[in-house]
Design a protein around this motif. Structure first.
Motif, mmCIF file in Angstrom:
data_model
loop_
_atom_site.group_PDB
_atom_site.id
_atom_site.type_symbol
_atom_site.label_atom_id
_atom_site.label_comp_id
_atom_site.label_asym_id
_atom_site.label_seq_id
_atom_site.Cartn_x
_atom_site.Cartn_y
_atom_site.Cartn_z
ATOM 1 N N MET A 235 32.406 37.435 79.501
ATOM 2 C CA MET A 235 33.094 38.798 79.794
ATOM 3 C C MET A 235 33.269 38.332 81.442
ATOM 4 S SD MET A 235 29.078 40.927 78.729
ATOM 5 C CE MET A 235 30.053 42.441 78.934
ATOM 6 N N ASP B 239 33.645 42.987 85.372
ATOM 7 C CA ASP B 239 34.276 43.854 86.041
ATOM 8 C C ASP B 239 34.790 45.537 85.721
ATOM 9 O OD1 ASP B 239 35.101 42.237 88.400
ATOM 10 O OD2 ASP B 239 36.371 41.463 87.129
ATOM 11 N N ALA B 240 34.795 45.600 83.940
ATOM 12 C CA ALA B 240 35.158 46.641 83.973
ATOM 13 C C ALA B 240 33.580 47.642 84.089
ATOM 14 C CB ALA B 240 35.735 46.669 82.270
ATOM 15 N N LEU B 241 33.049 46.395 83.269
ATOM 16 C CA LEU B 241 31.152 47.776 83.745
ATOM 17 C C LEU B 241 31.542 48.042 85.544
ATOM 18 C CD1 LEU B 241 28.515 45.096 81.698
ATOM 19 C CD2 LEU B 241 29.570 47.880 81.512
ATOM 20 N N GLU B 242 31.338 47.296 85.943
ATOM 21 C CA GLU B 242 32.462 47.267 87.656
ATOM 22 C C GLU B 242 31.459 49.290 88.388
ATOM 23 O OE1 GLU B 242 29.078 46.316 90.165
ATOM 24 O OE2 GLU B 242 28.102 45.371 88.454
ATOM 25 N N VAL B 243 33.853 49.159 87.272
ATOM 26 C CA VAL B 243 34.783 50.113 88.010
ATOM 27 C C VAL B 243 33.560 50.902 86.636
ATOM 28 C CG1 VAL B 243 36.878 50.961 87.181
ATOM 29 C CG2 VAL B 243 36.596 48.739 88.325
ATOM 30 N N MET B 244 33.058 50.928 86.307
ATOM 31 C CA MET B 244 33.070 52.178 85.167
ATOM 32 C C MET B 244 30.939 52.880 86.358
ATOM 33 S SD MET B 244 32.671 52.029 81.462
ATOM 34 C CE MET B 244 34.172 51.187 80.794
ATOM 35 N N GLY B 245 30.915 51.883 86.926
ATOM 36 C CA GLY B 245 29.794 52.209 87.589
ATOM 37 C C GLY B 245 28.527 51.563 86.945
ATOM 38 N N ILE B 246 28.838 51.001 86.656
ATOM 39 C CA ILE B 246 27.487 50.437 85.544
ATOM 40 C C ILE B 246 27.171 48.984 86.070
ATOM 41 C CG2 ILE B 246 26.638 49.259 83.250
ATOM 42 C CD1 ILE B 246 28.214 51.004 82.064
ATOM 43 N N ASN B 247 25.684 49.113 86.967
ATOM 44 C CA ASN B 247 24.816 47.682 87.098
ATOM 45 C C ASN B 247 26.013 46.270 86.438
ATOM 46 O OD1 ASN B 247 23.350 45.798 88.457
ATOM 47 N ND2 ASN B 247 24.208 46.908 90.218
ATOM 48 N N THR C 160 37.051 37.450 81.335
ATOM 49 C CA THR C 160 38.189 37.974 81.009
ATOM 50 C C THR C 160 37.907 40.154 81.603
ATOM 51 O OG1 THR C 160 36.305 38.883 78.406
ATOM 52 C CG2 THR C 160 38.182 37.004 78.322
ATOM 53 N N GLU C 161 37.212 39.084 82.608
ATOM 54 C CA GLU C 161 36.944 40.956 83.624
ATOM 55 C C GLU C 161 36.183 42.522 82.707
ATOM 56 O OE1 GLU C 161 41.642 41.457 84.200
ATOM 57 O OE2 GLU C 161 40.771 41.398 86.511
ATOM 58 N N GLN C 162 35.325 41.248 81.813
ATOM 59 C CA GLN C 162 34.730 42.589 81.276
ATOM 60 C C GLN C 162 33.523 42.872 82.153
ATOM 61 O OE1 GLN C 162 33.795 41.583 76.719
ATOM 62 N NE2 GLN C 162 35.257 40.271 76.993
#
Lengths: 263, 247
Positions: free
Chosen positions: A126, A133-141, A129-131
């Motif tokens: 994850m 980062d995708a979580l973090e960008v959504m505001g999810i820790n 494959t930047e997944q």
């Protein structure tokens, strides 16, 4: 000569600095995961999924390992005990060894190999494959979403797996002891109940809980620290298994020294 | 209210001795498509990470939607990130979820919508980016590169963001799919612009940039070389830009 010595000192310095950096990183990661464990939202579904994966899905391999461990151990002890005519003590010896050491340690090694590796591989892939980062960008820790359920899942599942290991291992030794080595069934079970104490089981359960936490934290830490591509994921997975197993064995020594004093 | 969605004020970022961004100051105009252009290593991705608050400046400020985001606390920052949608270089879809679940993910995490409402929204988002009902239930590994980017776009739009960020959105795609993706990005932008919608693209694809952007920011070695509208950019006499234009 002087240049060679300087180079050696330099490489030693780099090694020590890397080691200290790694320790600092690991400590930081540990504190972050503890912090995020107690912060809402609590993702129960993810936790149950991990308990299912680490716990339920490990039962078969635990069943195999424990039944053969109990059976083999009963055989080996029988050979030694027969010489001094104390073969009726096979039951308590095997059960005490299983309760205090074999169940938590072998379950730990199995879970470190099976689940520690899976944690590092899932999180590592994850990451590359930047997944994450995708979580973090959504505001999810990402620590809260990925690490906390896995760490808690391993911490909760391990004592249960260890208890299953103990029961099945006892079953294996009972089967060999009474049906193959022809020890009287009543003698076998009564000796076990004579010598077994609750503290022995408690010791094993405490050890298994600690091992579960350590396997979880090492597996997830290695996953979050993956760099590069597929090669990095492979390396992280390997490190999770190696460090998980080493930690189980080393910590077992210190826990044994400590728990035998207090229990 | 500022005319800019995003504003950088004397932004400097250092990693150890290396200066990645050097006194960067400019604003990204609200409701427009701005492309940040430059060679590899120019500092484009670091700049984008500053917009999202994933990296903090060594000095200077980043102001997004009138909020200085480098002064926000961790929890406030996470909350604030819901203003952004992002399409990653390789889409970054969660590989354990199918397309539908990927788009539903932020809705389940951040809204109190019912499953029925989520289904309606997800299907309409997927339809708007040209993903069929059948493809909606495929895993990312079963989708083509272009389809993955489109699902990524739908996921980015799920929470109705004010700013949409695209990190090299067409890398690895063939020229036809590249233009399809850019067309979709432009269409998405103009269909949301009435809600106050700004698009920021990081790219090194000069031809697509000239065709689809309103403004271009050209970066080199951590500095902004030019920040112009497309027509002025085409006429720029700056030798670095001329070299880039002639590629």
């Amino acid at each position: 000569m002087k240049v060679m010595v300087e180079k050696k000192i330099e490489s030693l310095g780099i090694y020590v600095t890397d080691l200290l950096n790694g320790l600092g990183d690991f400590t930081n990661f540990t504190f972050k995961t503890i912090y995020w464990t107690f912060k809402p939202p609590y993702r129960w579904k993810l936790l149950f999924e991990q308990i299912y994966f680490i716990g339920n899905k490990s039962v078969f391999i635990i069943f195999l390992t424990s039944s053969f461990t109990g059976a083999v151990f009963a055989y080996q002890i029988y050979v030694g005990m027969k010489v001094i005519n104390a073969d009726s003590f096979i039951g308590p010896l095997v059960t005490i060894a299983l309760a205090k050491e074999l169940a938590p340690v072998l379950s730990g090694l199995v879970v470190a190999g099976r689940c520690g590796a899976a944690m590092a591989a899932q999180i590592g892939s994850m990451k590359v494959t930047e997944q994450i980062d995708a979580l973090e960008v959504m505001g999810i820790n990402s620590y809260q979403y990925l690490a906390v359920p896995r760490i808690l899942g391993a911490t909760i599942s391990m004592p249960m797996l260890s208890a299953i290991f103990l029961l099945i291992g006892y079953g294996g030794s009972w089967l060999i002891g009474t049906k193959v080595l022809m020890i009287d069934e009543v003698t076998f079970t009564s000796k076990v109940s004579d010598f077994m104490e609750l503290g022995m089981v408690t010791e094993g359960i405490i050890k298994a809980t600690v091992f579960g936490y350590l396997i979880g934290i090492i597996g997830t830490y290695q996953g979050f620290n993956v760099t590069g591509g597929a090669e990095g994921v492979g390396k992280g997975t390997n490190m999770a298994v190696v460090w998980g197993m080493i930690t189980v064995l080393v910590v077992d020594f210190f826990l044994t020294s400590f728990l035998t004093q207090i229990l | 209210m500022s005319e800019y969605s995003i504003e950088f004020q004397h932004l400097t970022k250092k990693f150890g001795e290396a200066t990645i961004l050097n006194d960067v100051s400019f604003g990204i105009v609200k409701n427009k498509i701005t492309t940040i252009l430059g060679f590899s290593g120019a500092g484009k991705t670091t700049l984008m990470k500053h917009i999202l608050g994933l990296t903090m400046p060594t000095s200077g400020d980043v102001i997004v939607l009138d909020t200085t985001i480098n002064k926000l606390g961790d929890l406030q920052l996470r909350e604030f990130r819901r203003n952004f949608g992002m399409v990653f270089q390789y889409a970054a879809l969660f590989d354990f979820l199918n397309s539908y679940e990927n788009v539903a993910f932020p809705l389940r995490e951040f809204t109190k919508m019912t499953e029925e409402e989520i289904k309606e929204k997800v299907m309409s988002l997927l339809e708007s980016v040209g993903i069929s009902k059948e493809a909606a239930f495929r895993l990312p590994s079963e989708l083509s590169g272009g389809m993955r980017k489109r699902v990524g776009l739908a996921r980015g739009l799920a929470l109705d963001p004010h700013i949409m960020l695209y990190d090299e959105p067409t890398s690895g795609l063939d020229p036809i799919t590249t233009h399809m993706v850019y067309d979709l990005m432009k269409e998405t932008h103009y269909s949301n612009v009435h809600k106050g919608f700004t698009s920021v693209i990081i790219s090194h694809d000069i031809h697509a940039t000239l065709k689809y952007s309103d403004y271009i920011v050209f970066m080199e070695a951590g500095r902004v070389v030019e920040h112009l509208d497309v027509e002025s950019f085409k006429k720029s006499e700056n030798p670095v830009i001329r070299r880039f234009l002639e590629l």
